[in-house]
Design a protein around this motif. Sequence first.
Motif, PDB file in Angstrom:
ATOM      1  N   PRO A 250       0.836  -1.202   0.000  1.00 52.37           N
ATOM      2  CA  PRO A 250       0.000   0.000   0.000  1.00 52.37           C
ATOM      3  C   PRO A 250       0.867   1.247   0.000  1.00 52.37           C
ATOM      4  O   PRO A 250       1.844   1.336   0.740  1.00 52.37           O
ATOM      5  CB  PRO A 250      -0.812  -0.138   1.287  1.00 52.37           C
ATOM      6  CG  PRO A 250      -0.042  -1.077   2.147  1.00 52.37           C
ATOM      7  CD  PRO A 250       0.676  -1.999   1.215  1.00 52.37           C
ATOM      8  N   THR A 251       0.518   2.217  -0.848  1.00 56.22           N
ATOM      9  CA  THR A 251       1.401   3.364  -1.065  1.00 56.22           C
ATOM     10  C   THR A 251       0.671   4.693  -0.918  1.00 56.22           C
ATOM     11  O   THR A 251       0.736   5.339   0.110  1.00 56.22           O
ATOM     12  CB  THR A 251       2.064   3.252  -2.451  1.00 56.22           C
ATOM     13  OG1 THR A 251       2.762   2.007  -2.533  1.00 56.22           O
ATOM     14  CG2 THR A 251       3.064   4.377  -2.680  1.00 56.22           C
ATOM     15  N   GLY A 252      -0.048   5.120  -1.978  1.00 54.49           N
ATOM     16  CA  GLY A 252      -0.763   6.388  -1.923  1.00 54.49           C
ATOM     17  C   GLY A 252      -2.015   6.281  -1.073  1.00 54.49           C
ATOM     18  O   GLY A 252      -2.557   5.194  -0.861  1.00 54.49           O
ATOM     19  N   LEU A 253      -2.499   7.431  -0.588  1.00 58.78           N
ATOM     20  CA  LEU A 253      -3.611   7.431   0.355  1.00 58.78           C
ATOM     21  C   LEU A 253      -4.374   8.745   0.225  1.00 58.78           C
ATOM     22  O   LEU A 253      -3.771   9.821   0.130  1.00 58.78           O
ATOM     23  CB  LEU A 253      -3.065   7.282   1.778  1.00 58.78           C
ATOM     24  CG  LEU A 253      -4.019   7.117   2.945  1.00 58.78           C
ATOM     25  CD1 LEU A 253      -4.829   5.838   2.818  1.00 58.78           C
ATOM     26  CD2 LEU A 253      -3.227   7.088   4.257  1.00 58.78           C
ATOM     27  N   GLY A 254      -5.708   8.666   0.199  1.00 60.19           N
ATOM     28  CA  GLY A 254      -6.527   9.862   0.111  1.00 60.19           C
ATOM     29  C   GLY A 254      -7.885   9.640   0.742  1.00 60.19           C
ATOM     30  O   GLY A 254      -8.368   8.509   0.844  1.00 60.19           O
ATOM     31  N   VAL A 255      -8.512  10.712   1.180  1.00 55.50           N
ATOM     32  CA  VAL A 255      -9.858  10.648   1.753  1.00 55.50           C
ATOM     33  C   VAL A 255     -10.867  10.768   0.626  1.00 55.50           C
ATOM     34  O   VAL A 255     -10.804  11.692  -0.190  1.00 55.50           O
ATOM     35  CB  VAL A 255     -10.084  11.767   2.778  1.00 55.50           C
ATOM     36  CG1 VAL A 255     -11.504  11.688   3.353  1.00 55.50           C
ATOM     37  CG2 VAL A 255      -9.059  11.681   3.905  1.00 55.50           C
ATOM     38  N   GLY A 256     -11.806   9.822   0.544  1.00 51.83           N
ATOM     39  CA  GLY A 256     -12.803   9.833  -0.507  1.00 51.83           C
ATOM     40  C   GLY A 256     -14.015  10.669  -0.136  1.00 51.83           C
ATOM     41  O   GLY A 256     -14.256  10.941   1.050  1.00 51.83           O
ATOM     42  N   PRO A 257     -14.804  11.075  -1.127  1.00 53.61           N
ATOM     43  CA  PRO A 257     -16.033  11.818  -0.847  1.00 53.61           C
ATOM     44  C   PRO A 257     -17.089  10.978  -0.143  1.00 53.61           C
ATOM     45  O   PRO A 257     -18.085  11.514   0.340  1.00 53.61           O
ATOM     46  CB  PRO A 257     -16.503  12.248  -2.240  1.00 53.61           C
ATOM     47  CG  PRO A 257     -15.906  11.253  -3.168  1.00 53.61           C
ATOM     48  CD  PRO A 257     -14.590  10.878  -2.570  1.00 53.61           C
ATOM     49  N   ASP A 258     -16.871   9.647  -0.068  1.00 53.14           N
ATOM     50  CA  ASP A 258     -17.788   8.753   0.630  1.00 53.14           C
ATOM     51  C   ASP A 258     -17.423   8.588   2.100  1.00 53.14           C
ATOM     52  O   ASP A 258     -18.026   7.788   2.804  1.00 53.14           O
ATOM     53  CB  ASP A 258     -17.805   7.382  -0.059  1.00 53.14           C
ATOM     54  CG  ASP A 258     -16.430   6.738  -0.109  1.00 53.14           C
ATOM     55  OD1 ASP A 258     -15.422   7.448   0.129  1.00 53.14           O
ATOM     56  OD2 ASP A 258     -16.345   5.532  -0.386  1.00 53.14           O
ATOM     57  N   GLY A 259     -16.405   9.326   2.569  1.00 53.07           N
ATOM     58  CA  GLY A 259     -16.023   9.263   3.978  1.00 53.07           C
ATOM     59  C   GLY A 259     -15.069   8.149   4.317  1.00 53.07           C
ATOM     60  O   GLY A 259     -14.659   8.001   5.473  1.00 53.07           O
ATOM     61  N   ALA A 260     -14.672   7.328   3.332  1.00 56.63           N
ATOM     62  CA  ALA A 260     -13.698   6.264   3.551  1.00 56.63           C
ATOM     63  C   ALA A 260     -12.310   6.722   3.091  1.00 56.63           C
ATOM     64  O   ALA A 260     -12.156   7.778   2.463  1.00 56.63           O
ATOM     65  CB  ALA A 260     -14.114   5.002   2.805  1.00 56.63           C
ATOM     66  N   LEU A 261     -11.285   5.931   3.398  1.00 57.63           N
ATOM     67  CA  LEU A 261      -9.931   6.170   2.924  1.00 57.63           C
ATOM     68  C   LEU A 261      -9.676   5.273   1.722  1.00 57.63           C
ATOM     69  O   LEU A 261     -10.019   4.090   1.742  1.00 57.63           O
ATOM     70  CB  LEU A 261      -8.892   5.876   4.022  1.00 57.63           C
ATOM     71  CG  LEU A 261      -8.723   6.839   5.198  1.00 57.63           C
ATOM     72  CD1 LEU A 261      -8.296   8.219   4.714  1.00 57.63           C
ATOM     73  CD2 LEU A 261      -9.953   6.928   6.076  1.00 57.63           C
ATOM     74  N   TRP A 262      -9.075   5.820   0.683  1.00 59.19           N
ATOM     75  CA  TRP A 262      -8.738   5.061  -0.516  1.00 59.19           C
ATOM     76  C   TRP A 262      -7.226   5.026  -0.666  1.00 59.19           C
ATOM     77  O   TRP A 262      -6.544   6.018  -0.390  1.00 59.19           O
ATOM     78  CB  TRP A 262      -9.390   5.713  -1.741  1.00 59.19           C
ATOM     79  CG  TRP A 262     -10.879   5.562  -1.753  1.00 59.19           C
ATOM     80  CD1 TRP A 262     -11.791   6.244  -0.994  1.00 59.19           C
ATOM     81  CD2 TRP A 262     -11.640   4.654  -2.561  1.00 59.19           C
ATOM     82  NE1 TRP A 262     -13.071   5.818  -1.271  1.00 59.19           N
ATOM     83  CE2 TRP A 262     -13.015   4.850  -2.241  1.00 59.19           C
ATOM     84  CE3 TRP A 262     -11.301   3.705  -3.536  1.00 59.19           C
ATOM     85  CZ2 TRP A 262     -14.031   4.119  -2.847  1.00 59.19           C
ATOM     86  CZ3 TRP A 262     -12.323   2.985  -4.144  1.00 59.19           C
ATOM     87  CH2 TRP A 262     -13.666   3.192  -3.802  1.00 59.19           C
ATOM     88  N   PHE A 263      -6.695   3.864  -1.086  1.00 58.71           N
ATOM     89  CA  PHE A 263      -5.243   3.734  -1.189  1.00 58.71           C
ATOM     90  C   PHE A 263      -4.864   2.901  -2.405  1.00 58.71           C
ATOM     91  O   PHE A 263      -5.681   2.144  -2.952  1.00 58.71           O
ATOM     92  CB  PHE A 263      -4.661   3.122   0.090  1.00 58.71           C
ATOM     93  CG  PHE A 263      -5.194   1.752   0.451  1.00 58.71           C
ATOM     94  CD1 PHE A 263      -4.518   0.602   0.077  1.00 58.71           C
ATOM     95  CD2 PHE A 263      -6.360   1.618   1.181  1.00 58.71           C
ATOM     96  CE1 PHE A 263      -5.002  -0.660   0.407  1.00 58.71           C
ATOM     97  CE2 PHE A 263      -6.862   0.362   1.525  1.00 58.71           C
ATOM     98  CZ  PHE A 263      -6.172  -0.772   1.134  1.00 58.71           C
ATOM     99  N   THR A 264      -3.630   3.060  -2.834  1.00 55.03           N
ATOM    100  CA  THR A 264      -3.119   2.310  -3.976  1.00 55.03           C
ATOM    101  C   THR A 264      -2.307   1.122  -3.483  1.00 55.03           C
ATOM    102  O   THR A 264      -1.637   1.192  -2.454  1.00 55.03           O
ATOM    103  CB  THR A 264      -2.237   3.187  -4.873  1.00 55.03           C
ATOM    104  OG1 THR A 264      -1.135   3.697  -4.097  1.00 55.03           O
ATOM    105  CG2 THR A 264      -3.028   4.359  -5.444  1.00 55.03           C
ATOM    106  N   GLU A 265      -2.377   0.020  -4.228  1.00 60.67           N
ATOM    107  CA  GLU A 265      -1.574  -1.172  -3.935  1.00 60.67           C
ATOM    108  C   GLU A 265      -0.590  -1.326  -5.088  1.00 60.67           C
ATOM    109  O   GLU A 265      -0.934  -1.781  -6.169  1.00 60.67           O
ATOM    110  CB  GLU A 265      -2.476  -2.395  -3.763  1.00 60.67           C
ATOM    111  CG  GLU A 265      -3.402  -2.231  -2.566  1.00 60.67           C
ATOM    112  CD  GLU A 265      -4.265  -3.449  -2.299  1.00 60.67           C
ATOM    113  OE1 GLU A 265      -4.468  -3.774  -1.127  1.00 60.67           O
ATOM    114  OE2 GLU A 265      -4.732  -4.071  -3.271  1.00 60.67           O
ATOM    115  N   TRP A 266       0.640  -0.923  -4.824  1.00 59.96           N
ATOM    116  CA  TRP A 266       1.653  -0.680  -5.835  1.00 59.96           C
ATOM    117  C   TRP A 266       2.279  -1.948  -6.411  1.00 59.96           C
ATOM    118  O   TRP A 266       2.765  -1.937  -7.548  1.00 59.96           O
ATOM    119  CB  TRP A 266       2.737   0.219  -5.217  1.00 59.96           C
ATOM    120  CG  TRP A 266       3.864   0.583  -6.101  1.00 59.96           C
ATOM    121  CD1 TRP A 266       3.874   1.519  -7.098  1.00 59.96           C
ATOM    122  CD2 TRP A 266       5.186   0.037  -6.071  1.00 59.96           C
ATOM    123  NE1 TRP A 266       5.112   1.602  -7.679  1.00 59.96           N
ATOM    124  CE2 TRP A 266       5.943   0.689  -7.058  1.00 59.96           C
ATOM    125  CE3 TRP A 266       5.806  -0.952  -5.284  1.00 59.96           C
ATOM    126  CZ2 TRP A 266       7.279   0.388  -7.303  1.00 59.96           C
ATOM    127  CZ3 TRP A 266       7.141  -1.243  -5.520  1.00 59.96           C
ATOM    128  CH2 TRP A 266       7.852  -0.584  -6.518  1.00 59.96           C
TER     129      TRP A 266
END
Length: 421
Positions: A250-266
Amino acid sequence: MTRLIALLVLCAGVLCAFQNQSAITEYDVPTANSQPESIELGPDGALWFTETAGNKIGRITTAGVITEYPLGGPAKTGSPWDIIIGPDGAMWFTETLGSKIGRITTDGVITNEYVIPTPNSGPRRIVIGQDGAMWFTEYTGNKIGRITTAGAITEYPIPTPNSTPAGIASGPDGAIWFNENGGNRIVRMTTEGVITNQYPVPMPHSVLGQIIPGPHGNLWITENWNNKVGRMTTRGLLAEWPTPSRGSVPTGLGVGPDGALWFTEWATNVNQIGRITTDGIISEFPIPTAASEPWEIVAGPDGALWFAEYTGNKIGRIPACALGMTVFYGTEFSGGTGFLNFTFSLGTTTSAVWTTTLLQNGVPSQQLWSETVNPTVPPTNIFKAYTLSPMGTVQVVSGLYQSDGTVICSESQTVNTGTAN
């Protein structure tokens, strides 16, 4: 019946039935092998991204139109890494090989490239502090830097030798928080440059990635080699959740408009976008382009998440939607009646038809329910029970669909319901 037919078409192959799906769209970056890395929503409503090998700053509209702005010179003189909206409304970026901090207007004019006093400092991520200045990590310089919009740079040495600071965030407490890859800890620094706390991560050599402020006043962290997403309070209490896919990085990370956290799996063999609710329920969605190495991710103005594909040389878009489904089969103590218990953390930014279906050998056999749901922000925790006679191993597929049957996102899980007597 219409929903069953749509699901059957989507999952005509067994593989589809056994894999989460999402309506991911990808846009090719015009410059070949540009290695897009960081991405950020600009004040103009477009997404701005860095091309590390292409030595350019890119801009993409929500319609997928890309414009590129070259820094000038070979990549080794610049190599832009991270990009943010500055306090002045321009986009500011780090140049990891050039050891500079750059500024570009939303008209695409690069106005300044400020040289960092420490040579070969390797600046990486950059954020706005609550003092109105921008703060950045010097990965090879072993320092934290601060730059004003006028270009005045101050550097603060990190006591830990070879700490290799990477991610940095402006915390909900007004302090600057950063990750030490080499030091394997999370550090708090005041905007006066004073380090007040250092919190070691339990697992050695975790290689901490991004750190961002998240919901409820917490900080969220990706742990690259530890394959976990972490949540830390400003008092240093850390909770961690492993990704379902082993070795996902897991690398990048951001807060989504749905209130959850979204991340990239590199990791090239995993290559997914992940979503985690604030209480740790994780969903994963595969990216269409194989081995694309997704790097950073950010919420766009269109109710979706946008991400940079480092080796795929694309910018991707995934709708902010997920089910967060867990399901198990059990029997009551009297009568031997079987039941499926479902728990969802439903998140979507658009109205959708929510359908849950049982499949046997990849073929739909029973539709459990189909109903229209409204956007849920933050994710809504839902419990459902469904009485079911034993029917062997089944695949449960729950999805959100547009009114015409087009999939927005779906999740699946295999459940053994036992065999009939």
